[in-house]
Scaffold this active site. Sequence first.
Site, PDB file in Angstrom:
ATOM      1  CB  CYS A   1     -18.135 -13.748   0.363  1.00 18.34           C
ATOM      2  SG  CYS A   1     -17.377 -14.668  -0.993  1.00 18.34           S
TER       3      CYS A   1
ATOM      4  CB  CYS B   1     -23.631  -3.335   0.035  1.00 16.45           C
ATOM      5  SG  CYS B   1     -22.858  -1.720   0.329  1.00 16.45           S
TER       6      CYS B   1
ATOM      7  CG  ASP C   1      -2.141  -0.719   1.141  1.00 21.13           C
ATOM      8  OD1 ASP C   1      -2.379  -1.221   0.048  1.00 21.13           O
ATOM      9  OD2 ASP C   1      -2.876  -0.828   2.126  1.00 21.13           O
TER      10      ASP C   1
ATOM     11  CB  CYS D   1     -17.435   1.949   0.577  1.00 23.07           C
ATOM     12  SG  CYS D   1     -16.772   0.558   1.486  1.00 23.07           S
TER      13      CYS D   1
ATOM     14  CB  CYS E   1     -18.591 -14.544  -8.559  1.00 18.57           C
ATOM     15  SG  CYS E   1     -17.434 -13.674  -7.482  1.00 18.57           S
TER      16      CYS E   1
ATOM     17  CB  CYS F   1     -17.846  -1.990   6.446  1.00 21.97           C
ATOM     18  SG  CYS F   1     -19.344  -2.964   6.123  1.00 21.97           S
TER      19      CYS F   1
END
Length: 311
Positions: free
Chosen positions: A248, A198, A134, A214, A188, A241
Amino acid sequence: MHTVAGRYANLIKAKARELGFDFCGIAKADFLEDEASRLEIWLKNGMHGQMNYMANHFDKRLDPRLLVDDAKSVITVLLNYYPEQTLPEASDDYKLSKYAYGTDYHFVIKDKLKDLLAFIHKEIGEVGGRAFVDSAPVMDKAWAKRAGLGWIGKHTNLINREIGSFFFIGELILDLELEPDGPITDYCGTCTRCIDACPTDAIVGPYVVDGSKCISYFTIELKEAIPEDVRGKFKNWIFGCDICQDVCPWNRFARPHQTPAFDLHPDLATFTKTDWEEITEEVFREVFRRSAVKRTKLDGLKRNITFNQEA
Protein backbone atom coordinates in the site's frame (compact mmCIF):
# COMPACT_ATOMS: atom_id res chain seq x y z
CA MET A 1 -15.29 23.62 21.24
CA HIS A 2 -16.42 25.71 24.19
CA THR A 3 -19.13 23.28 25.19
CA VAL A 4 -18.68 20.92 28.11
CA ALA A 5 -18.73 18.00 25.62
CA GLY A 6 -15.99 19.73 23.62
CA ARG A 7 -13.85 20.45 26.68
CA TYR A 8 -14.09 16.86 27.87
CA ALA A 9 -13.23 15.59 24.39
CA ASN A 10 -10.06 17.73 24.30
CA LEU A 11 -9.10 16.61 27.80
CA ILE A 12 -9.46 12.91 26.88
CA LYS A 13 -7.53 13.29 23.59
CA ALA A 14 -4.65 15.05 25.37
CA LYS A 15 -4.47 12.25 27.95
CA ALA A 16 -4.59 9.58 25.22
CA ARG A 17 -1.55 11.18 23.58
CA GLU A 18 0.21 11.34 26.94
CA LEU A 19 -0.42 7.60 27.41
CA GLY A 20 1.34 6.93 24.10
CA PHE A 21 -1.58 6.48 21.71
CA ASP A 22 -0.82 7.89 18.27
CA PHE A 23 -4.36 9.04 17.52
CA CYS A 24 -7.63 9.41 19.36
CA GLY A 25 -11.04 10.19 17.84
CA ILE A 26 -14.64 10.25 19.00
CA ALA A 27 -17.90 9.11 17.42
CA LYS A 28 -21.50 9.25 18.60
CA ALA A 29 -22.64 5.85 19.92
CA ASP A 30 -25.30 5.19 17.28
CA PHE A 31 -26.43 2.14 15.33
CA LEU A 32 -23.91 1.36 12.54
CA GLU A 33 -26.44 1.62 9.73
CA ASP A 34 -23.87 1.44 6.88
CA GLU A 35 -22.28 -1.71 8.24
CA ALA A 36 -25.47 -3.72 8.84
CA SER A 37 -26.22 -4.80 5.27
CA ARG A 38 -22.52 -5.21 4.43
CA LEU A 39 -21.99 -7.54 7.39
CA GLU A 40 -25.16 -9.48 6.58
CA ILE A 41 -24.09 -10.10 2.96
CA TRP A 42 -20.52 -11.00 4.03
CA LEU A 43 -21.81 -13.60 6.50
CA LYS A 44 -24.43 -14.92 4.09
CA ASN A 45 -21.67 -15.52 1.51
CA GLY A 46 -19.67 -17.53 4.07
CA MET A 47 -16.71 -15.16 3.89
CA HIS A 48 -16.04 -15.71 7.60
CA GLY A 49 -15.06 -19.36 6.95
CA GLN A 50 -14.83 -21.19 10.27
CA MET A 51 -14.70 -17.96 12.28
CA ASN A 52 -18.14 -18.72 13.67
CA TYR A 53 -17.78 -16.04 16.33
CA MET A 54 -18.19 -13.47 13.53
CA ALA A 55 -21.81 -14.55 13.12
CA ASN A 56 -22.55 -14.25 16.85
CA HIS A 57 -24.01 -11.16 18.54
CA PHE A 58 -24.99 -9.56 15.23
CA ASP A 59 -26.98 -6.78 16.94
CA LYS A 60 -24.27 -6.04 19.50
CA ARG A 61 -21.72 -5.61 16.71
CA LEU A 62 -23.82 -2.84 15.24
CA ASP A 63 -25.15 -1.09 18.34
CA PRO A 64 -22.77 -0.07 21.17
CA ARG A 65 -25.76 0.70 23.40
CA LEU A 66 -26.24 -3.06 23.74
CA LEU A 67 -22.71 -3.33 25.18
CA VAL A 68 -22.80 -0.34 27.53
CA ASP A 69 -26.07 0.89 29.02
CA ASP A 70 -27.03 4.32 27.75
CA ALA A 71 -23.81 4.58 25.68
CA LYS A 72 -23.35 8.03 24.17
CA SER A 73 -19.78 8.10 22.84
CA VAL A 74 -17.25 5.71 21.33
CA ILE A 75 -13.64 6.81 21.83
CA THR A 76 -11.27 5.08 19.41
CA VAL A 77 -7.49 5.01 19.82
CA LEU A 78 -4.74 3.90 17.41
CA LEU A 79 -1.38 2.53 18.51
CA ASN A 80 1.37 2.17 15.92
CA TYR A 81 3.22 -1.17 15.76
CA TYR A 82 5.41 -0.65 12.67
CA PRO A 83 8.81 -2.15 13.65
CA GLU A 84 12.23 -0.58 13.33
CA GLN A 85 13.84 -4.04 13.19
CA THR A 86 12.21 -6.73 11.07
CA LEU A 87 12.79 -10.45 10.68
CA PRO A 88 15.53 -11.51 8.22
CA GLU A 89 14.12 -10.75 4.77
CA ALA A 90 15.83 -13.11 2.32
CA SER A 91 13.32 -14.34 -0.23
CA ASP A 92 13.12 -17.82 1.27
CA ASP A 93 12.99 -16.80 4.96
CA TYR A 94 9.81 -17.55 6.91
CA LYS A 95 7.64 -14.55 7.70
CA LEU A 96 5.50 -13.50 10.65
CA SER A 97 2.99 -10.68 10.51
CA LYS A 98 4.61 -7.59 12.06
CA TYR A 99 1.85 -7.27 14.63
CA ALA A 100 3.08 -10.52 16.25
CA TYR A 101 6.74 -9.53 16.68
CA GLY A 102 6.51 -8.56 20.34
CA THR A 103 4.08 -8.69 23.27
CA ASP A 104 0.46 -9.47 22.47
CA TYR A 105 -1.18 -6.09 21.85
CA HIS A 106 -4.28 -7.03 23.87
CA PHE A 107 -2.30 -6.67 27.10
CA VAL A 108 -0.60 -3.42 26.09
CA ILE A 109 -3.67 -1.57 24.83
CA LYS A 110 -6.00 -2.83 27.55
CA ASP A 111 -3.64 -1.43 30.22
CA LYS A 112 -3.46 1.97 28.50
CA LEU A 113 -7.25 2.08 28.05
CA LYS A 114 -7.75 1.27 31.73
CA ASP A 115 -5.46 4.18 32.58
CA LEU A 116 -7.48 6.43 30.28
CA LEU A 117 -10.73 5.31 31.94
CA ALA A 118 -9.24 5.91 35.40
CA PHE A 119 -8.24 9.42 34.29
CA ILE A 120 -11.82 10.08 33.06
CA HIS A 121 -13.21 8.98 36.42
CA LYS A 122 -10.76 11.19 38.26
CA GLU A 123 -11.16 14.31 36.12
CA ILE A 124 -14.79 14.09 35.00
CA GLY A 125 -16.51 11.91 37.60
CA GLU A 126 -18.69 8.82 37.67
CA VAL A 127 -18.80 7.77 34.02
CA GLY A 128 -20.06 4.33 33.02
CA GLY A 129 -18.01 2.60 30.37
CA ARG A 130 -15.92 -0.31 29.18
CA ALA A 131 -12.63 -0.80 27.37
CA PHE A 132 -12.53 -3.03 24.30
CA VAL A 133 -9.58 -4.59 22.48
CA ASP A 134 -10.95 -7.39 20.28
CA SER A 135 -12.59 -8.61 23.48
CA ALA A 136 -16.21 -8.22 22.41
CA PRO A 137 -18.20 -7.85 19.20
CA VAL A 138 -17.07 -4.29 18.43
CA MET A 139 -16.45 -3.23 14.81
CA ASP A 140 -13.13 -1.51 15.39
CA LYS A 141 -12.51 -0.21 11.90
CA ALA A 142 -16.04 1.13 11.47
CA TRP A 143 -15.74 3.16 14.69
CA ALA A 144 -12.26 4.40 13.81
CA LYS A 145 -13.60 5.55 10.44
CA ARG A 146 -16.55 7.33 12.08
CA ALA A 147 -14.15 9.02 14.48
CA GLY A 148 -12.20 10.48 11.56
CA LEU A 149 -9.04 8.45 12.19
CA GLY A 150 -8.83 7.20 8.62
CA TRP A 151 -10.76 5.48 5.87
CA ILE A 152 -11.30 1.79 5.14
CA GLY A 153 -9.01 0.83 2.27
CA LYS A 154 -9.77 -1.59 -0.56
CA HIS A 155 -8.06 -4.29 1.54
CA THR A 156 -10.59 -3.45 4.33
CA ASN A 157 -7.89 -2.24 6.74
CA LEU A 158 -8.12 1.26 8.16
CA ILE A 159 -5.64 3.68 6.56
CA ASN A 160 -4.48 6.83 8.31
CA ARG A 161 -2.97 9.56 6.10
CA GLU A 162 -0.14 10.25 8.53
CA ILE A 163 1.08 6.75 9.46
CA GLY A 164 -0.47 4.28 6.99
CA SER A 165 -2.15 1.14 8.35
CA PHE A 166 0.23 -0.66 10.73
CA PHE A 167 -1.56 0.11 14.00
CA PHE A 168 -3.79 -1.54 16.59
CA ILE A 169 -7.26 -0.23 17.41
CA GLY A 170 -9.00 -0.07 20.78
CA GLU A 171 -12.14 1.58 22.15
CA LEU A 172 -13.76 3.03 25.23
CA ILE A 173 -17.54 3.05 25.04
CA LEU A 174 -18.92 5.56 27.54
CA ASP A 175 -22.27 6.88 28.75
CA LEU A 176 -20.75 10.36 28.52
CA GLU A 177 -21.71 12.96 25.92
CA LEU A 178 -18.58 14.05 24.00
CA GLU A 179 -18.05 16.27 20.99
CA PRO A 180 -17.78 13.82 18.03
CA ASP A 181 -15.31 14.06 15.15
CA GLY A 182 -16.44 13.70 11.55
CA PRO A 183 -15.33 11.03 9.07
CA ILE A 184 -12.71 11.82 6.42
CA THR A 185 -12.56 11.14 2.69
CA ASP A 186 -11.44 7.86 1.09
CA TYR A 187 -8.02 8.44 -0.50
CA CYS A 188 -7.53 5.07 -2.23
CA GLY A 189 -8.42 6.59 -5.61
CA THR A 190 -7.91 4.23 -8.55
CA CYS A 191 -5.10 2.28 -6.85
CA THR A 192 -5.55 -1.52 -6.81
CA ARG A 193 -2.11 -2.59 -5.57
CA CYS A 194 -3.48 -4.58 -2.63
CA ILE A 195 -5.99 -6.42 -4.82
CA ASP A 196 -3.34 -7.22 -7.44
CA ALA A 197 -0.77 -8.40 -4.87
CA CYS A 198 -2.91 -10.85 -2.86
CA PRO A 199 -1.57 -14.33 -3.76
CA THR A 200 -4.79 -16.16 -2.79
CA ASP A 201 -7.17 -13.62 -4.40
CA ALA A 202 -8.80 -13.02 -1.01
CA ILE A 203 -9.65 -9.41 -1.91
CA VAL A 204 -12.52 -10.43 -4.16
CA GLY A 205 -13.36 -6.83 -5.09
CA PRO A 206 -12.61 -3.33 -3.82
CA TYR A 207 -13.50 -3.16 -0.10
CA VAL A 208 -14.49 -6.85 0.09
CA VAL A 209 -12.20 -9.50 1.60
CA ASP A 210 -13.24 -13.14 1.60
CA GLY A 211 -11.82 -14.00 5.02
CA SER A 212 -11.91 -17.71 4.23
CA LYS A 213 -9.31 -17.18 1.45
CA CYS A 214 -6.90 -14.99 3.41
CA ILE A 215 -3.43 -16.28 4.36
CA SER A 216 -3.97 -14.87 7.87
CA TYR A 217 -7.11 -16.99 8.17
CA PHE A 218 -5.34 -20.16 6.99
CA THR A 219 -2.33 -19.67 9.27
CA ILE A 220 -4.11 -18.46 12.42
CA GLU A 221 -7.85 -19.18 12.48
CA LEU A 222 -8.13 -22.47 10.57
CA LYS A 223 -7.68 -25.37 12.94
CA GLU A 224 -7.67 -28.21 10.41
CA ALA A 225 -5.51 -29.04 7.38
CA ILE A 226 -4.92 -26.17 4.94
CA PRO A 227 -6.69 -26.85 1.60
CA GLU A 228 -4.49 -28.15 -1.21
CA ASP A 229 -5.71 -25.55 -3.70
CA VAL A 230 -3.70 -22.80 -1.97
CA ARG A 231 -0.46 -24.76 -1.75
CA GLY A 232 2.45 -22.77 -3.16
CA LYS A 233 0.70 -19.41 -2.66
CA PHE A 234 1.77 -18.52 0.88
CA LYS A 235 5.15 -16.98 -0.01
CA ASN A 236 6.61 -18.30 3.28
CA TRP A 237 4.11 -16.59 5.60
CA ILE A 238 3.73 -18.84 8.64
CA PHE A 239 1.66 -16.61 10.94
CA GLY A 240 -0.54 -13.92 9.45
CA CYS A 241 0.29 -11.98 6.29
CA ASP A 242 1.17 -8.33 5.60
CA ILE A 243 1.26 -8.38 1.80
CA CYS A 244 -1.74 -6.08 1.21
CA GLN A 245 -0.33 -3.57 3.70
CA ASP A 246 3.28 -3.85 2.52
CA VAL A 247 2.30 -2.87 -1.05
CA CYS A 248 0.00 0.00 0.00
CA PRO A 249 1.50 3.37 -1.05
CA TRP A 250 0.18 4.99 2.14
CA ASN A 251 2.57 2.86 4.19
CA ARG A 252 5.50 4.87 2.87
CA PHE A 253 4.49 7.12 5.79
CA ALA A 254 4.77 4.30 8.35
CA ARG A 255 7.28 5.22 11.04
CA PRO A 256 8.80 3.04 13.77
CA HIS A 257 6.60 2.62 16.85
CA GLN A 258 7.54 3.97 20.28
CA THR A 259 6.32 0.97 22.32
CA PRO A 260 9.24 -1.23 23.48
CA ALA A 261 6.82 -4.12 24.21
CA PHE A 262 6.19 -4.42 20.44
CA ASP A 263 9.90 -4.82 19.56
CA LEU A 264 11.00 -7.98 17.81
CA HIS A 265 11.87 -10.67 20.37
CA PRO A 266 15.71 -10.73 20.44
CA ASP A 267 15.82 -14.48 19.72
CA LEU A 268 13.76 -14.00 16.55
CA ALA A 269 16.23 -11.51 15.12
CA THR A 270 18.70 -14.33 14.49
CA PHE A 271 16.25 -17.15 13.73
CA THR A 272 17.33 -19.12 10.68
CA LYS A 273 15.15 -21.27 8.46
CA THR A 274 16.50 -24.31 10.28
CA ASP A 275 15.62 -22.80 13.67
CA TRP A 276 12.01 -22.48 12.52
CA GLU A 277 11.89 -25.97 11.08
CA GLU A 278 13.37 -27.55 14.21
CA ILE A 279 11.55 -25.43 16.80
CA THR A 280 10.84 -27.27 20.04
CA GLU A 281 8.07 -26.84 22.58
CA GLU A 282 10.58 -25.28 24.96
CA VAL A 283 11.79 -22.67 22.46
CA PHE A 284 8.21 -21.96 21.32
CA ARG A 285 7.11 -21.38 24.92
CA GLU A 286 10.03 -19.08 25.67
CA VAL A 287 10.04 -16.98 22.49
CA PHE A 288 6.27 -16.62 22.16
CA ARG A 289 5.39 -16.53 25.87
CA ARG A 290 3.59 -13.18 25.58
CA SER A 291 3.08 -13.17 21.82
CA ALA A 292 -0.04 -13.46 19.68
CA VAL A 293 1.69 -16.43 17.97
CA LYS A 294 0.61 -18.54 20.97
CA ARG A 295 -2.86 -18.60 19.38
CA THR A 296 -1.79 -21.06 16.73
CA LYS A 297 0.05 -23.32 19.26
CA LEU A 298 3.23 -25.16 18.30
CA ASP A 299 1.33 -27.75 16.24
CA GLY A 300 -0.33 -25.03 14.18
CA LEU A 301 2.96 -23.23 13.58
CA LYS A 302 4.62 -26.49 12.50
CA ARG A 303 1.70 -27.21 10.15
CA ASN A 304 2.19 -23.77 8.55
CA ILE A 305 5.94 -24.27 8.19
CA THR A 306 5.50 -27.73 6.65
CA PHE A 307 2.85 -26.39 4.26
CA ASN A 308 5.32 -23.78 2.98
CA GLN A 309 8.13 -26.38 2.73
CA GLU A 310 6.05 -28.74 0.65
CA ALA A 311 4.96 -26.08 -1.83
